[in-house]
Design an enzyme around this catalytic site. Structure first.
Site, PDB file in Angstrom:
ATOM      1  N   GLU A  16       2.203   1.045   0.365  1.00  0.00           N
ATOM      2  CA  GLU A  16       0.953   0.394   0.741  1.00  0.00           C
ATOM      3  C   GLU A  16       1.037  -1.134   0.751  1.00  0.00           C
ATOM      4  OE1 GLU A  16      -2.118   3.947  -0.597  1.00  0.00           O
ATOM      5  OE2 GLU A  16      -2.227   2.025  -1.648  1.00  0.00           O
ATOM      6  N   GLU A  68      -0.072  10.256   0.978  1.00  0.00           N
ATOM      7  CA  GLU A  68      -1.069  10.322  -0.101  1.00  0.00           C
ATOM      8  C   GLU A  68      -2.405  10.746   0.485  1.00  0.00           C
ATOM      9  OE1 GLU A  68      -1.651   6.920  -2.641  1.00  0.00           O
ATOM     10  OE2 GLU A  68       0.504   6.541  -2.801  1.00  0.00           O
TER      11      GLU A  68
END
Length: 441
Positions: A168, A352
């Site tokens: 991320e 995720e």
């Protein structure tokens, strides 16, 4: 129960769960060095419950039990991360052999249980000594990260199934340097622009190192957030476009198109490093897959003041424990958007996806029907994308365990396994049991 089972997905589709090192390992153990998250957590007001990752889920000692839980859930892949400061306590120089030994044992433990090891090199815990030198603001961080990559992957790179450098980039760059919500807790646009670029430069250097070691199945993991205007005004539409730009388009564009969105550069361009354009060939080198992390939708309104001229406003959809709107259709939208606009046939993974809820252990069980519904509706959107010909090859729920949820501390529970933080007892939740049944061969 789940609407679909393993048999409803392609035979090569992989199911897994994800964790991250600082959130579960117990960073005060095993010779790990200090990280900027240790510093951030010791600053009053930064963490909701005033806690840190010193013990977390004690995964450093309890990893065999946790890998047994992965295997027994019928998962195929375990997405884990390595801690830079556990392996190199000062970020550079001396190596903590106990840290390398831990990841060596962990990978072997996965293989012994029939699990594919999916490694992420960095999930946010920068060594404090490197933060003292400017951290992600300093261009040298790319070289430091390349050296860390070399040390770790010389030990485990021959046995991991896949690897991605950084989890991320938006959180590492924007959330941590512009919003100040995560370590190092800055609110500085110049620091933000440099961190955002240097994160991608570090990705490129790390990928280059892994290719040099003969590794394959290398990817990148970006997070995406579905954004909609809060009202019908042109100003809200423009604000939403800006939000979408720095959140959803900046990093994937740098990785796949070797450029940054022009609308984002209207705000960040003056603060970028000199000659940053010269780095795009390194940043945009070929990948084998791309991972998408997706959780929620945001409603965006225009706001006065300097760029980006926007604010988030509450929405009307059902929400998780953290107040995140539940919008499964957004996952399908991003799978299609990334495939059509950026990756053009490259395998995609949902790396995720999950929800926080205030789960309670009652009579030895945790009934988390809301999480089952969340996972089920999002998996339905994954199947929809596959049925449309989008090459989605796997899905990872976040997270295997309840854990240290960064600035929220230990209050939110994302796990499909309940953790009693006092006793460290693990209890599979109803969502774990439902997945176990759905994924049975």
């Amino acid at each position: 129960m789940f609407s679909h089972t393993r048999q409803d997905f392609p035979s090569d589709f992989l199911f897994g769960a994800a964790t991250s090192s600082y959130q579960i390992e117990g960073h005060a153990q095993g010779g790990a060095g200090r990280t900027h998250w240790d510093d951030f957590a010791q600053t009053p007001g930064n963490i909701a419950d005033g806690t840190d990752g010193a013990v977390a889920c004690d995964h450093l000692n309890r990893w065999p039990e946790d890998l047994d839980l992965m295997r027994d859930a019928n998962f195929d892949v375990y997405r884990f991360s390595t801690s830079w400061a556990r392996v190199m306590p000062e970020g550079r120089g001396p190596v903590n052999e106990a840290g390398l030994d831990f990841y060596d044992k962990l990978v072997d433990g996965m293989l012994e249980r029939g699990l594919k090891p999916a490694a992420t090199l960095y999930h946010w815990e920068l060594p404090s000594a490197l933060n003292d030198l400017g951290g992600w603001r300093n261009r040298d961080v790319a070289g430091w990260f390349a050296d860390f990559t070399q040390v770790v992957m010389e030990r485990i790179g021959d046995r991991v199934w896949s690897a991605a450098p950084i989890n991320e980039p938006w959180c590492v760059g924007f959330m941590s340097h512009f919003l100040g919500h995560h370590a190092p807790g800055l609110r500085d646009i110049r620091a933000t622009a440099r961190a955002m670029h240097h994160v991608l430069l570090a990705h490129g250097r790390s990928t280059e190192v892994m290719r040099g070691l003969g590794m394959s199945n290398l990817g990148a993991v970006c997070n995406f957030e579905y954004a909609v205007p809060a009202d019908g005004s042109p100003e809200a539409a423009a604000a939403t476009r800006t939000y979408d730009g720095y959140y959803n388009r900046f990093f994937i564009s740098g990785l796949m198109n070797k450029s940054y969105p022009a609308d984002v550069m209207e705000g960040l361009g003056a603060h970028m490093p000199d000659n940053y354009q010269d780095d795009f060939d390194l940043i945009g080198q070929p990948l084998d897959w791309v991972g998408l992390n997706y959780y929620t939708r945001k409603r965006i309104a225009a706001a006065p003041g300097p760029w980006p001229h926007l604010e988030e406003v509450p929405g009307s959809l059902p929400k998780t424990q953290l107040g995140w709107e539940i919008y499964p259709e957004g996952l399908h939208a991003f799978l299609k958007r990334v495939h059509d606009g950026y990756t053009r046939g490259l395998p995609l993974y949902v790396t995720e996806n999950g929800m926080a809820w205030n789960d309670k252990l009652v009579n030895g069980a945790v009934k988390d029907d809301k999480r089952i519904d969340y996972l089920d509706t999002h998996l339905t959107q994954v199947k929809r994308a596959i049925d449309e010909g989008i090459p989605v090859k796997g899905y990872f729920t976040w997270s295997l365990l309840d854990n240290y949820e960064w600035s929220e501390g230990y209050v939110p529970r994302f796990g499909i396994v309940h953790v009693d933080y006092a006793s460290q007892t693990r209890t599979p939740k109803a969502s774990y049991l439902a997945l176990q049944k759905a994924l049975a061969q």
